[in-house]
Motif scaffolding. Structure first.
Motif, PDB file in Angstrom:
ATOM      1  N   THR A  94      44.278  50.294  47.106  1.00  0.00           N
ATOM      2  CA  THR A  94      45.270  50.279  46.031  1.00  0.00           C
ATOM      3  C   THR A  94      44.582  50.321  44.674  1.00  0.00           C
ATOM      4  O   THR A  94      45.007  51.042  43.761  1.00  0.00           O
ATOM      5  CB  THR A  94      46.149  49.013  46.131  1.00  0.00           C
ATOM      6  OG1 THR A  94      46.790  48.999  47.410  1.00  0.00           O
ATOM      7  CG2 THR A  94      47.201  48.990  45.041  1.00  0.00           C
ATOM      8  N   TRP A  95      43.496  49.554  44.548  1.00  0.00           N
ATOM      9  CA  TRP A  95      42.737  49.526  43.299  1.00  0.00           C
ATOM     10  C   TRP A  95      41.322  50.031  43.593  1.00  0.00           C
ATOM     11  O   TRP A  95      40.405  49.243  43.859  1.00  0.00           O
ATOM     12  CB  TRP A  95      42.715  48.126  42.712  1.00  0.00           C
ATOM     13  CG  TRP A  95      44.083  47.640  42.330  1.00  0.00           C
ATOM     14  CD1 TRP A  95      44.796  47.959  41.204  1.00  0.00           C
ATOM     15  CD2 TRP A  95      44.924  46.770  43.099  1.00  0.00           C
ATOM     16  NE1 TRP A  95      46.026  47.347  41.220  1.00  0.00           N
ATOM     17  CE2 TRP A  95      46.136  46.607  42.371  1.00  0.00           C
ATOM     18  CE3 TRP A  95      44.792  46.113  44.328  1.00  0.00           C
ATOM     19  CZ2 TRP A  95      47.182  45.822  42.832  1.00  0.00           C
ATOM     20  CZ3 TRP A  95      45.839  45.332  44.790  1.00  0.00           C
ATOM     21  CH2 TRP A  95      47.008  45.189  44.037  1.00  0.00           C
ATOM     22  N   ASP A  96      41.147  51.349  43.552  1.00  0.00           N
ATOM     23  CA  ASP A  96      39.818  51.918  43.774  1.00  0.00           C
ATOM     24  C   ASP A  96      38.928  51.648  42.573  1.00  0.00           C
ATOM     25  O   ASP A  96      39.403  51.546  41.425  1.00  0.00           O
ATOM     26  CB  ASP A  96      39.921  53.430  44.024  1.00  0.00           C
ATOM     27  CG  ASP A  96      40.241  53.757  45.477  1.00  0.00           C
ATOM     28  OD1 ASP A  96      39.779  53.013  46.360  1.00  0.00           O
ATOM     29  OD2 ASP A  96      40.957  54.741  45.720  1.00  0.00           O
ATOM     30  N   ILE A  97      37.644  51.514  42.840  1.00  0.00           N
ATOM     31  CA  ILE A  97      36.680  51.232  41.776  1.00  0.00           C
ATOM     32  C   ILE A  97      35.557  52.261  41.832  1.00  0.00           C
ATOM     33  O   ILE A  97      35.286  52.851  42.877  1.00  0.00           O
ATOM     34  CB  ILE A  97      36.120  49.797  41.898  1.00  0.00           C
ATOM     35  CG1 ILE A  97      35.687  49.504  43.340  1.00  0.00           C
ATOM     36  CG2 ILE A  97      37.135  48.791  41.435  1.00  0.00           C
ATOM     37  CD1 ILE A  97      35.217  48.093  43.567  1.00  0.00           C
ATOM     38  N   GLU A  98      34.909  52.474  40.679  1.00  0.00           N
ATOM     39  CA  GLU A  98      33.865  53.484  40.562  1.00  0.00           C
ATOM     40  C   GLU A  98      32.628  52.867  39.916  1.00  0.00           C
ATOM     41  O   GLU A  98      32.714  52.330  38.804  1.00  0.00           O
ATOM     42  CB  GLU A  98      34.350  54.661  39.707  1.00  0.00           C
ATOM     43  CG  GLU A  98      35.590  55.345  40.235  1.00  0.00           C
ATOM     44  CD  GLU A  98      36.177  56.324  39.234  1.00  0.00           C
ATOM     45  OE1 GLU A  98      35.487  56.616  38.224  1.00  0.00           O
ATOM     46  OE2 GLU A  98      37.321  56.776  39.435  1.00  0.00           O
ATOM     47  N   ASP A  99      31.515  52.920  40.642  1.00  0.00           N
ATOM     48  CA  ASP A  99      30.241  52.398  40.126  1.00  0.00           C
ATOM     49  C   ASP A  99      30.438  51.029  39.492  1.00  0.00           C
ATOM     50  O   ASP A  99      30.040  50.779  38.353  1.00  0.00           O
ATOM     51  CB  ASP A  99      29.646  53.386  39.115  1.00  0.00           C
ATOM     52  CG  ASP A  99      29.336  54.733  39.749  1.00  0.00           C
ATOM     53  OD1 ASP A  99      28.924  54.758  40.917  1.00  0.00           O
ATOM     54  OD2 ASP A  99      29.528  55.769  39.073  1.00  0.00           O
ATOM     55  N   TRP A 100      31.045  50.159  40.255  1.00  0.00           N
ATOM     56  CA  TRP A 100      31.502  48.856  39.762  1.00  0.00           C
ATOM     57  C   TRP A 100      30.471  47.782  40.088  1.00  0.00           C
ATOM     58  O   TRP A 100      30.175  47.530  41.252  1.00  0.00           O
ATOM     59  CB  TRP A 100      32.824  48.533  40.432  1.00  0.00           C
ATOM     60  CG  TRP A 100      33.662  47.452  39.834  1.00  0.00           C
ATOM     61  CD1 TRP A 100      34.343  47.485  38.652  1.00  0.00           C
ATOM     62  CD2 TRP A 100      33.962  46.179  40.423  1.00  0.00           C
ATOM     63  NE1 TRP A 100      35.047  46.322  38.466  1.00  0.00           N
ATOM     64  CE2 TRP A 100      34.828  45.502  39.541  1.00  0.00           C
ATOM     65  CE3 TRP A 100      33.593  45.550  41.612  1.00  0.00           C
ATOM     66  CZ2 TRP A 100      35.322  44.220  39.803  1.00  0.00           C
ATOM     67  CZ3 TRP A 100      34.078  44.283  41.873  1.00  0.00           C
ATOM     68  CH2 TRP A 100      34.929  43.627  40.971  1.00  0.00           C
ATOM     69  N   PRO A 101      29.883  47.137  39.066  1.00  0.00           N
ATOM     70  CA  PRO A 101      28.912  46.072  39.347  1.00  0.00           C
ATOM     71  C   PRO A 101      29.628  44.804  39.808  1.00  0.00           C
ATOM     72  O   PRO A 101      30.622  44.380  39.212  1.00  0.00           O
ATOM     73  CB  PRO A 101      28.227  45.864  37.995  1.00  0.00           C
ATOM     74  CG  PRO A 101      29.210  46.328  36.978  1.00  0.00           C
ATOM     75  CD  PRO A 101      30.028  47.411  37.626  1.00  0.00           C
ATOM     76  N   THR A 102      29.128  44.215  40.877  1.00  0.00           N
ATOM     77  CA  THR A 102      29.737  43.005  41.422  1.00  0.00           C
ATOM     78  C   THR A 102      28.658  42.016  41.820  1.00  0.00           C
ATOM     79  O   THR A 102      27.608  42.403  42.343  1.00  0.00           O
ATOM     80  CB  THR A 102      30.642  43.329  42.628  1.00  0.00           C
ATOM     81  OG1 THR A 102      31.135  42.113  43.210  1.00  0.00           O
ATOM     82  CG2 THR A 102      29.903  44.113  43.702  1.00  0.00           C
ATOM     83  N   SER A 103      28.908  40.743  41.572  1.00  0.00           N
ATOM     84  CA  SER A 103      27.989  39.673  41.978  1.00  0.00           C
ATOM     85  C   SER A 103      28.709  38.354  41.807  1.00  0.00           C
ATOM     86  O   SER A 103      29.692  38.249  41.061  1.00  0.00           O
ATOM     87  CB  SER A 103      26.698  39.687  41.137  1.00  0.00           C
ATOM     88  OG  SER A 103      26.980  39.376  39.779  1.00  0.00           O
ATOM     89  N   PHE A 104      28.229  37.325  42.499  1.00  0.00           N
ATOM     90  CA  PHE A 104      28.772  35.991  42.286  1.00  0.00           C
ATOM     91  C   PHE A 104      28.445  35.545  40.865  1.00  0.00           C
ATOM     92  O   PHE A 104      27.330  35.708  40.393  1.00  0.00           O
ATOM     93  CB  PHE A 104      28.192  35.005  43.303  1.00  0.00           C
ATOM     94  CG  PHE A 104      28.655  35.258  44.708  1.00  0.00           C
ATOM     95  CD1 PHE A 104      29.994  35.169  45.045  1.00  0.00           C
ATOM     96  CD2 PHE A 104      27.756  35.595  45.705  1.00  0.00           C
ATOM     97  CE1 PHE A 104      30.431  35.403  46.345  1.00  0.00           C
ATOM     98  CE2 PHE A 104      28.178  35.832  47.001  1.00  0.00           C
ATOM     99  CZ  PHE A 104      29.523  35.728  47.320  1.00  0.00           C
TER     100      PHE A 104
END
Length: 264
Positions: A223-233
């Protein structure tokens, strides 16, 4: 930039969901071993599906009590494990007698306190089926105590690492999937992966957790696609997303944990 058609078309295919389909509905389900861990079993329909699809059925110590308690006298003998393993500190003596003496189920005691009952079952599986590399589904792998959940996730990484270190021609890893009444959870490695997500049994909610540290991800089919999305705790994490298709694509530069809601 969005995932290209070429990337989507060449993605590695992952199917961890066929285990949840009713027997007979799916002819592509891979041979796998089911390990019942020490968590309450409340969804008997799901138990029946995964039990019927599994080639090897195992109870881990207190998981034997959970299996016994979930069933009644008319159905209990139908769900006969191939073996029981663990340090046996949780196994009810009367329930042990039922399975070991009445049903003839082998019971293996391992006093080692440096591994969990889950780990002991994986070790015994390898000993009893040498040369086989059954994918494993751990029923009760999530839910319950948080420290045990983290250890289940740790176990996924242990087998990922051991697969890379094995001195074998194909370096085939043992796939491990964590299953509970609420979720299906597994690791998705680096690269572009197309994942089978049949919405008859999964979803809509899902999450992509950066358990390897800072990660860059792109997705397709959510539903919410992401592009080159940085993720971390400590920064941002993709939870409470939703699937829009029976196949979704995840591209990442590190191994991530993918968890999907079981549809009710």
């Amino acid at each position: 930039m969005p995932l290209t058609e070429e990337e989507i078309g060449s993605a590695t295919y992952i199917d961890r969901a066929s285990i949840l389909l009713p027997p007979g509905d799916n002819v592509t389900v891979k041979t796998f071993a089911l390990i019942v861990l020490n968590q309450p079993i409340t969804d008997l329909d799901m138990l029946d599906r995964v039990w019927s699809n599994a080639a090897v059925k195992i109870c881990a110590d207190g998981g034997t009590n959970r299996l016994f308690a979930a069933l009644d006298e008319s159905t209990r003998s139908k769900y006969k494990p191939d073996f029981i393993a663990g340090d046996l500190d949780s196994l009810n003596p009367d329930i042990r007698v039922y399975y070991e003496k009445e049903l003839g189920v082998p019971v293996y005691h391992s006093p080692d306190q440096d591994s969990t009952d889950f780990g002991k079952c994986l070790l015994k599986l390898g000993e009893l089926y040498p040369g086989e590399r059954f994918p494993v589904v751990a029923l009760g792998g999530t839910g319950g105590r948080v420290d045990q959940e983290f250890h289940s996730i740790h176990t996924l990484f242990v087998h990922e690492r051991e697969a890379k270190e094995e001195d074998t021609a194909d370096k085939k890893k043992r796939e491990i999937t964590l299953l509970s009444d609420d979720s299906l959870t597994f690791l998705v490695g680096p690269g572009t992966q197309k994942i089978y997500t049949p919405r008859t049994v999964l979803g809509p909610t899902c999450g992509i957790i950066p358990v390897s540290g800072p990660t860059i991800i792109s997705t397709h089919g959510f539903t919410w696609d992401i592009e080159d999305w940085p993720t971390s705790f400590g920064t941002q994490v993709s939870t409470s997303n939703a699937m829009e298709a029976d196949e979704v694509v995840i591209k990442s530069d590190q191994t991530v944990l993918f968890t999907l809601e079981i549809r009710r």
